[in-house]
Design a protein around this motif. Structure first.
Motif, PDB file in Angstrom:
ATOM      1  N   GLY A 264       0.163 -57.629 -31.174  1.00  0.00           N
ATOM      2  CA  GLY A 264       0.776 -58.768 -30.507  1.00  0.00           C
ATOM      3  C   GLY A 264      -0.212 -59.373 -29.533  1.00  0.00           C
ATOM      4  O   GLY A 264      -1.358 -59.680 -29.865  1.00  0.00           O
ATOM      5  N   ARG A 265       0.182 -59.481 -28.285  1.00  0.00           N
ATOM      6  CA  ARG A 265      -0.689 -60.048 -27.240  1.00  0.00           C
ATOM      7  C   ARG A 265      -1.290 -58.957 -26.361  1.00  0.00           C
ATOM      8  O   ARG A 265      -1.863 -59.256 -25.305  1.00  0.00           O
ATOM      9  N   SER A 266      -1.187 -57.704 -26.791  1.00  0.00           N
ATOM     10  CA  SER A 266      -1.634 -56.572 -25.972  1.00  0.00           C
ATOM     11  C   SER A 266      -2.848 -55.893 -26.594  1.00  0.00           C
ATOM     12  O   SER A 266      -2.946 -55.755 -27.818  1.00  0.00           O
ATOM     13  N   LEU A 267      -3.749 -55.451 -25.730  1.00  0.00           N
ATOM     14  CA  LEU A 267      -4.860 -54.603 -26.147  1.00  0.00           C
ATOM     15  C   LEU A 267      -4.440 -53.156 -25.913  1.00  0.00           C
ATOM     16  O   LEU A 267      -4.133 -52.758 -24.784  1.00  0.00           O
ATOM     17  N   VAL A 268      -4.399 -52.372 -26.981  1.00  0.00           N
ATOM     18  CA  VAL A 268      -3.931 -50.988 -26.922  1.00  0.00           C
ATOM     19  C   VAL A 268      -5.107 -50.071 -27.233  1.00  0.00           C
ATOM     20  O   VAL A 268      -5.892 -50.340 -28.153  1.00  0.00           O
ATOM     21  N   PHE A 269      -5.247 -48.982 -26.470  1.00  0.00           N
ATOM     22  CA  PHE A 269      -6.327 -48.024 -26.733  1.00  0.00           C
ATOM     23  C   PHE A 269      -5.787 -46.601 -26.643  1.00  0.00           C
ATOM     24  O   PHE A 269      -4.773 -46.342 -25.987  1.00  0.00           O
ATOM     25  N   ALA A 270      -6.490 -45.674 -27.298  1.00  0.00           N
ATOM     26  CA  ALA A 270      -6.044 -44.275 -27.303  1.00  0.00           C
ATOM     27  C   ALA A 270      -7.160 -43.374 -27.806  1.00  0.00           C
ATOM     28  O   ALA A 270      -8.119 -43.826 -28.434  1.00  0.00           O
ATOM     29  N   SER A 271      -6.979 -42.085 -27.538  1.00  0.00           N
ATOM     30  CA  SER A 271      -7.923 -41.076 -28.031  1.00  0.00           C
ATOM     31  C   SER A 271      -7.738 -40.784 -29.508  1.00  0.00           C
ATOM     32  O   SER A 271      -8.608 -40.179 -30.126  1.00  0.00           O
ATOM     33  N   SER A 272      -6.595 -41.173 -30.071  1.00  0.00           N
ATOM     34  CA  SER A 272      -6.332 -40.882 -31.471  1.00  0.00           C
ATOM     35  C   SER A 272      -5.812 -42.115 -32.188  1.00  0.00           C
ATOM     36  O   SER A 272      -5.154 -42.975 -31.587  1.00  0.00           O
ATOM     37  N   ILE A 273      -6.107 -42.192 -33.467  1.00  0.00           N
ATOM     38  CA  ILE A 273      -5.561 -43.253 -34.307  1.00  0.00           C
ATOM     39  C   ILE A 273      -4.048 -43.131 -34.377  1.00  0.00           C
ATOM     40  O   ILE A 273      -3.324 -44.131 -34.364  1.00  0.00           O
ATOM     41  N   ARG A 274      -3.549 -41.911 -34.421  1.00  0.00           N
ATOM     42  CA  ARG A 274      -2.115 -41.690 -34.562  1.00  0.00           C
ATOM     43  C   ARG A 274      -1.321 -42.338 -33.431  1.00  0.00           C
ATOM     44  O   ARG A 274      -0.258 -42.929 -33.668  1.00  0.00           O
ATOM     45  N   ALA A 275      -1.824 -42.256 -32.206  1.00  0.00           N
ATOM     46  CA  ALA A 275      -1.104 -42.819 -31.070  1.00  0.00           C
ATOM     47  C   ALA A 275      -0.965 -44.329 -31.195  1.00  0.00           C
ATOM     48  O   ALA A 275       0.048 -44.900 -30.777  1.00  0.00           O
ATOM     49  N   ILE A 276      -1.973 -44.998 -31.756  1.00  0.00           N
ATOM     50  CA  ILE A 276      -1.889 -46.446 -31.950  1.00  0.00           C
ATOM     51  C   ILE A 276      -1.032 -46.772 -33.170  1.00  0.00           C
ATOM     52  O   ILE A 276      -0.205 -47.690 -33.148  1.00  0.00           O
ATOM     53  N   ARG A 277      -1.209 -46.009 -34.225  1.00  0.00           N
ATOM     54  CA  ARG A 277      -0.489 -46.311 -35.466  1.00  0.00           C
ATOM     55  C   ARG A 277       1.024 -46.215 -35.281  1.00  0.00           C
ATOM     56  O   ARG A 277       1.788 -46.918 -35.944  1.00  0.00           O
ATOM     57  N   ARG A 278       1.485 -45.384 -34.363  1.00  0.00           N
ATOM     58  CA  ARG A 278       2.929 -45.219 -34.159  1.00  0.00           C
ATOM     59  C   ARG A 278       3.508 -46.204 -33.142  1.00  0.00           C
ATOM     60  O   ARG A 278       4.685 -46.091 -32.785  1.00  0.00           O
ATOM     61  N   HIS A 279       2.706 -47.148 -32.683  1.00  0.00           N
ATOM     62  CA  HIS A 279       3.218 -48.216 -31.820  1.00  0.00           C
ATOM     63  C   HIS A 279       4.328 -48.954 -32.572  1.00  0.00           C
ATOM     64  O   HIS A 279       4.180 -49.266 -33.766  1.00  0.00           O
ATOM     65  N   PRO A 280       5.456 -49.246 -31.912  1.00  0.00           N
ATOM     66  CA  PRO A 280       6.592 -49.828 -32.637  1.00  0.00           C
ATOM     67  C   PRO A 280       6.302 -51.178 -33.275  1.00  0.00           C
ATOM     68  O   PRO A 280       7.002 -51.577 -34.210  1.00  0.00           O
ATOM     69  N   GLU A 281       5.268 -51.884 -32.812  1.00  0.00           N
ATOM     70  CA  GLU A 281       4.964 -53.197 -33.369  1.00  0.00           C
ATOM     71  C   GLU A 281       3.753 -53.182 -34.293  1.00  0.00           C
ATOM     72  O   GLU A 281       3.356 -54.243 -34.811  1.00  0.00           O
ATOM     73  N   PHE A 282       3.166 -52.018 -34.510  1.00  0.00           N
ATOM     74  CA  PHE A 282       1.985 -51.952 -35.377  1.00  0.00           C
ATOM     75  C   PHE A 282       2.412 -51.782 -36.832  1.00  0.00           C
ATOM     76  O   PHE A 282       3.207 -50.898 -37.156  1.00  0.00           O
ATOM     77  N   LYS A 283       1.878 -52.612 -37.682  1.00  0.00           N
ATOM     78  CA  LYS A 283       2.143 -52.521 -39.119  1.00  0.00           C
ATOM     79  C   LYS A 283       0.946 -51.856 -39.784  1.00  0.00           C
ATOM     80  O   LYS A 283      -0.143 -52.428 -39.841  1.00  0.00           O
ATOM     81  N   ALA A 284       1.166 -50.652 -40.267  1.00  0.00           N
ATOM     82  CA  ALA A 284       0.058 -49.886 -40.840  1.00  0.00           C
ATOM     83  C   ALA A 284      -0.304 -50.403 -42.230  1.00  0.00           C
ATOM     84  O   ALA A 284       0.527 -50.424 -43.135  1.00  0.00           O
ATOM     85  N   GLU A 285      -1.553 -50.842 -42.381  1.00  0.00           N
ATOM     86  CA  GLU A 285      -2.085 -51.284 -43.664  1.00  0.00           C
ATOM     87  C   GLU A 285      -3.472 -50.680 -43.836  1.00  0.00           C
ATOM     88  O   GLU A 285      -4.226 -50.557 -42.868  1.00  0.00           O
ATOM     89  N   PRO A 286      -3.810 -50.298 -45.045  1.00  0.00           N
ATOM     90  CA  PRO A 286      -5.129 -49.689 -45.248  1.00  0.00           C
ATOM     91  C   PRO A 286      -6.252 -50.703 -45.131  1.00  0.00           C
ATOM     92  O   PRO A 286      -6.094 -51.875 -45.496  1.00  0.00           O
ATOM     93  N   ASP A 287      -7.361 -50.252 -44.593  1.00  0.00           N
ATOM     94  CA  ASP A 287      -8.600 -51.013 -44.627  1.00  0.00           C
ATOM     95  C   ASP A 287      -9.373 -50.499 -45.845  1.00  0.00           C
ATOM     96  O   ASP A 287      -9.973 -49.420 -45.805  1.00  0.00           O
ATOM     97  N   TRP A 288      -9.330 -51.264 -46.923  1.00  0.00           N
ATOM     98  CA  TRP A 288      -9.862 -50.742 -48.188  1.00  0.00           C
ATOM     99  C   TRP A 288     -11.371 -50.569 -48.156  1.00  0.00           C
ATOM    100  O   TRP A 288     -11.900 -49.667 -48.811  1.00  0.00           O
ATOM    101  N   ALA A 289     -12.072 -51.394 -47.409  1.00  0.00           N
ATOM    102  CA  ALA A 289     -13.525 -51.211 -47.314  1.00  0.00           C
ATOM    103  C   ALA A 289     -13.851 -49.888 -46.634  1.00  0.00           C
ATOM    104  O   ALA A 289     -14.738 -49.141 -47.073  1.00  0.00           O
TER     105      ALA A 289
END
Length: 468
Positions: A154-179
């Motif tokens: 959204g309009r927020s910059l989110v940071f964390a020590s783990s990918i999991r903490a960001i991926r579980r943000h209620p507004e984050f839509k998890a999509e693969p980065d195929w590259a």
């Protein structure tokens, strides 16, 4: 290790995340920090922390606030030169209430600004918010020992020590980065430049800092490796290396909890064990892990060498063995816990070894990464010569006898699967690929292969790095 988390919204807005959601995301990192937790919400800023207590066990949980509450810090790692920094900062009028190295960070920032990062000696990932300037500073240590990820949600910059903490943000839509995923299939590495396996989640690279201020993000590198030293005296170079190794180990033995050692019996961990014995007069609690084959139950491999090293250095050795079924179960469990692919085959063994050692020590030393630093892999010594000879042969600048040419060609095919390399990039991937670019069109759906940019972004990144 600890776990840090933050979400920064636009200045003047309300909290970018509800407190219960922030606590939930923070606690996805409870395995990183089982000893305490903290949360600070003020206006458009949310900072959270999971603590693993190593030094000054009675210090308060983070986020750490300066006395005037204008600076807030979340921090994972350890600063090894904090005593020297305290002495210098005291001359500027700074006062300290604890022995905790975290307290040095806001004081150093107040005196030296964002360049204070250049003065730190340690392993760290830092998130600092300056409420007077409405500035976020993120920084990662020189070698990237401590992880740090970030994303725009959204309009927020989110940071964390783990990918999991960001991926579980209620507004984050998890999509693969195929590259990035295609890169993983080739190299088993989880990041491609800043990209991770999830689109939109990036990693701050080693020795980088990020400043977010006035709606703009600036990322720069605050340190680069020194130029190669010219030293013609091997003995002098070896003595200098030993001195630095001893110092590096000594400054890491300053915690307020018992320390341990991963001991494989190899040169790297053996050297650490010997230095620890010299510095402390005794060995440490040590652990060794290895695979276990029921059909060949006798001790072999790392465990037997580690046992010899433990006897020599006075370490109290515990050996952890995993059979095939337990290894697979652990590997699948790590996939669930990380919510990313697992990148190192030894992770399952290290997980069980860490569980065992946690019962008696607070942290461990280990020789991980020494082969990369000290050219411990044999392939690094001959592969460059292979490329040079193949280029000379291809360009007609080398005309060996027929039997020499045949033997050289056979050697190249065994090692690389081919006899010629159009470029250094082709040579690198011939040596380091698990699944080659040539095979992927036959394995991946067309849409996926197109979304992965047909590995061109991967090749461009490595081309740039090899040309540096």
């Amino acid at each position: 290790m600890c776990g840090i988390f933050g979400a920064i919204g636009p200045v003047g807005s309300g909290p970018p995340l509800a407190e219960h959601d922030a606590a939930r995301l923070r606690d996805t990192m409870a395995d990183r920090g089982p000893d305490g937790a903290g949360l600070h919400v003020r206006g458009h800023v949310v900072l959270a922390h999971r603590r693993l207590s190593i030094r000054d066990l009675d210090a308060p949980n983070q986020p750490w606030l300066s006395d005037d509450r204008s600076i807030a810090v979340v921090y994972n790692g350890e600063i090894y030169n904090d005593a020297e920094l305290r002495s210098e900062l005291t001359r500027f009028g700074c006062h300290f209430k604890t022995r905790c190295d975290t307290e040095v960070i806001p004081a150093a920032y107040r005196i030296w600004g964002s360049d204070f990062i250049k003065r730190l000696r340690g392993d760290f990932a830092i998130g600092l918010y300056d409420f007077h300037k409405n500035r976020l500073l993120l920084a990662r240590d020189r070698c990237g020992t401590k992880p740090l990820f970030y994303a725009w949600i959204g309009r927020s910059l989110v940071f964390a020590s783990s990918i999991r903490a960001i991926r579980r943000h209620p507004e984050f839509k998890a999509e693969p980065d195929w590259a990035a995923l295609s890169h993983y299939l080739t190299t088993l590495r989880l990041t491609l430049d800043r990209q991770t396996v999830f689109r939109g989640i990036s990693t701050l690279q080693p020795a980088e800092r990020l400043l977010y201020e006035n709606g703009r993000v600036l990322i720069d590198r605050y340190w680069t490796p020194p130029a190669e030293d010219e030293c013609d005296d091997f003995e002098a170079a070896a003595d200098a290396f030993e001195d630095r190794l001893r110092e590096a180990i000594k400054i890491r033995l300053t915690g307020d909890v018992p320390s341990g050692l991963f001991l494989s019996g190899g040169v790297d961990s053996n050297a650490i064990a010997c230095v620890v014995r010299d510095e402390t007069g005794h060995g440490l609690a040590a652990g060794c892990g290895e695979g276990h084959d029921a059909a060949a139950p006798t001790i072999s491999g790392d465990a037997s060498h580690a046992a010899q090293a433990a006897r020599y250095t006075g370490c109290d050795l515990t050996t952890t063995r995993l059979g095939a079924a337990e290894y697979l179960e652990t590997w699948l469990g790590l996939l669930d816990d990380y919510e990313t692919p697992v990148s190192t085959p030894t992770d399952a063994i290290l997980f069980h070894l860490s569980e065992t050692m946690k019962r008696s020590v607070g942290f461990v030393l280990g020789g991980e990464g020494a082969d990369e630093l000290l050219c411990g892999y044999a392939v690094a010594h001959h592969s460059g010569h292979d490329f040079d000879r193949s280029q000379r042969l291809q360009n007609g600048n080398w005309s060996p006898a027929s039997h020499v040419r045949r033997l050289f060609g056979n050697s190249l095919r065994r090692c690389y699967g081919r006899e010629s390399f159009p470029s250094p990039i082709d040579h690198y991937f011939a040596l380091n690929s698990l699944i080659s670019t040539e095979a992927k069109p036959h394995l991946l759906q067309n849409a996926i292969w197109e979304a992965a940019d047909q590995d061109e972004s991967m090749r461009s990144y490595y081309r740039m790095r090899l040309e540096e």
